[in-house]
Design an enzyme around this catalytic site. Structure first.
Site, mmCIF file in Angstrom:
data_model
loop_
_atom_site.group_PDB
_atom_site.id
_atom_site.type_symbol
_atom_site.label_atom_id
_atom_site.label_comp_id
_atom_site.label_asym_id
_atom_site.label_seq_id
_atom_site.Cartn_x
_atom_site.Cartn_y
_atom_site.Cartn_z
ATOM 1 N N LYS A 197 -11.592 6.022 -3.129
ATOM 2 C CA LYS A 197 -12.219 7.361 -2.582
ATOM 3 C C LYS A 197 -13.236 7.604 -2.919
ATOM 4 C CE LYS A 197 -8.013 7.624 -0.538
ATOM 5 N NZ LYS A 197 -7.962 6.803 0.732
ATOM 6 N N ARG B 54 -10.478 -2.291 -3.429
ATOM 7 C CA ARG B 54 -10.557 -2.894 -2.339
ATOM 8 C C ARG B 54 -11.713 -3.274 -1.662
ATOM 9 N NH1 ARG B 54 -5.740 0.405 -0.163
ATOM 10 N NH2 ARG B 54 -3.636 -0.681 -1.266
ATOM 11 N N ALA C 222 -13.076 10.085 9.262
ATOM 12 C CA ALA C 222 -13.212 9.888 8.077
ATOM 13 C C ALA C 222 -11.993 8.900 8.158
ATOM 14 C CB ALA C 222 -12.245 11.434 8.266
ATOM 15 N N ASP D 282 1.305 -1.173 -0.138
ATOM 16 C CA ASP D 282 -0.179 0.170 0.502
ATOM 17 C C ASP D 282 0.923 1.512 0.295
ATOM 18 O OD1 ASP D 282 -2.599 1.791 0.622
ATOM 19 O OD2 ASP D 282 -1.632 2.049 2.522
ATOM 20 N N HIS E 113 -15.101 5.518 -0.702
ATOM 21 C CA HIS E 113 -15.089 6.306 1.105
ATOM 22 C C HIS E 113 -15.707 6.901 1.000
ATOM 23 C CE1 HIS E 113 -11.511 7.058 4.134
ATOM 24 N NE2 HIS E 113 -13.147 7.570 4.009
ATOM 25 N N ASP F 104 -2.111 -0.508 5.491
ATOM 26 C CA ASP F 104 -1.896 -0.725 7.128
ATOM 27 C C ASP F 104 -3.735 -1.166 7.455
ATOM 28 O OD1 ASP F 104 -1.823 1.876 4.943
ATOM 29 O OD2 ASP F 104 -2.787 3.003 6.770
ATOM 30 N N ALA G 36 0.002 5.147 1.179
ATOM 31 C CA ALA G 36 -0.151 6.554 2.725
ATOM 32 C C ALA G 36 -0.571 5.852 4.093
ATOM 33 C CB ALA G 36 -1.376 7.026 2.577
ATOM 34 N N MET H 59 -10.670 3.346 5.288
ATOM 35 C CA MET H 59 -9.350 3.939 4.637
ATOM 36 C C MET H 59 -9.479 2.907 4.184
ATOM 37 S SD MET H 59 -7.961 6.992 4.027
ATOM 38 C CE MET H 59 -8.451 8.219 4.783
#
Length: 279
Positions: free
Chosen positions: A62, A170, A54, A21, A65, A196, A23, A58
């Site tokens: 986006k 994902r 927020a 990944d 999200h 993460d 970030a 994650m």
């Protein structure tokens, strides 16, 4: 592909590719770049969301999200109170259009490698291990992030963005499998997914890979480096434990603090492969 119990056992007991990944894993300690931008984008519509809210979805692309946040009961209620109806597909698009330029403007500021990441990639290359990557970021954002990261030494062999596969992102396995194809990896059971986020671990599990969760530098713990330096050790331990439990429940075979700890995990996985174990 070598079938179990046949072929060269030495080659089948060796990791072929690691798919990272971005970030919170390779760059942007604490996964700060996307988190604050979601807060700011929603605020521009008069909707207040917390950093914790927020962070919740994650790892998803986006747009997904944003859709997930708008379905969260407290945020959904705010939207109805302000606009008189639940958020529609057009509303999701509107928030996404607001989010994108804000994210593009800020993402390069968060491209600093996480400590040890550059050395890990160098070590993988020296071993002949292929280096892939994927992200919830759309391609427009990655196109800004990648040059800055490359200048600092973070340059995988393959990069797949969260918006560029027809099958989706994902928690499906598609971006991880796109890396397998692009890298020419011989067997998903000799690949490792490092992430993460919970959706990122789900991605690796569904792709049939070994999965390594990241806690300390990642979204689930959520500290900036400055916040980490000031935090009480008990609070750090509690956050790391919670993150570890979440990632393990998602299917992570191993959980580490940062990518700097990855070599020992690779060694352990290769030992397991030699014993005939599979993800």
């Amino acid at each position: 592909m070598v079938s179990p119990g046949t072929g060269d056992t030495r080659s089948s007991a060796r990791i072929d590719a690691v798919i990272f990944d971005w970030a919170g894993t390779l760059v942007d300690f604490g996964s700060l770049a996307p988190t604050q931008i979601f807060v700011d984008a929603f605020a521009s519509f008069g909707i207040d969301i917390t950093l914790a809210q927020a962070r919740g979805p994650m790892g998803l692309s986006k747009r997904d999200h944003i859709r997930t946040l708008l379905a969260e009961p407290a945020i959904r209620t705010q939207w109805i109170e302000r606009f008189g109806h639940p958020a529609s597909s057009e509303d999701i698009d509107a928030v996404y259009r607001r989010f994108m330029p804000m994210q593009i403007e800020k993402v390069a500021e968060y491209s600093q490698p996480i400590s040890g990441a550059v050395q890990i990639l160098q070590g993988l290359r020296e071993r002949g291990i292929k280096i892939g990557s994927c992200s919830g970021y759309p391609r427009q954002v990655l196109d800004v992030l990648l040059p800055s990261a490359a200048a600092s030494g973070i340059e995988p062999d393959c990069v797949v963005a969260g918006d560029e596969l027809a099958a989706g992102g994902r928690p499906g396995p598609y971006m991880a499998l796109a890396n397998v194809l692009a890298l020419g990896a011989s067997d998903v059971r000799q690949c490792i997914k490092v992430d993460d986020t919970v959706p990122g671990i789900h991605e690796g599990v569904r792709a049939g890979m070994w999965c390594v969760g990241i806690t300390l530098s990642g979204n689930e713990v959520g500290y900036s480096q400055a916040e980490l330096a000031l935090a009480e050790s008990a609070e750090i331990d509690a956050r790391v434990l919670h993150a570890s439990e979440r990632l393990t429940q998602a299917g992570a075979h191993f959980v580490i603090g940062t990518v700097a700890e990855l070599p020992a995990v690779i060694q352990e996985i290769e030992q397991r492969l030699r014993r005939g174990e599979q993800p």
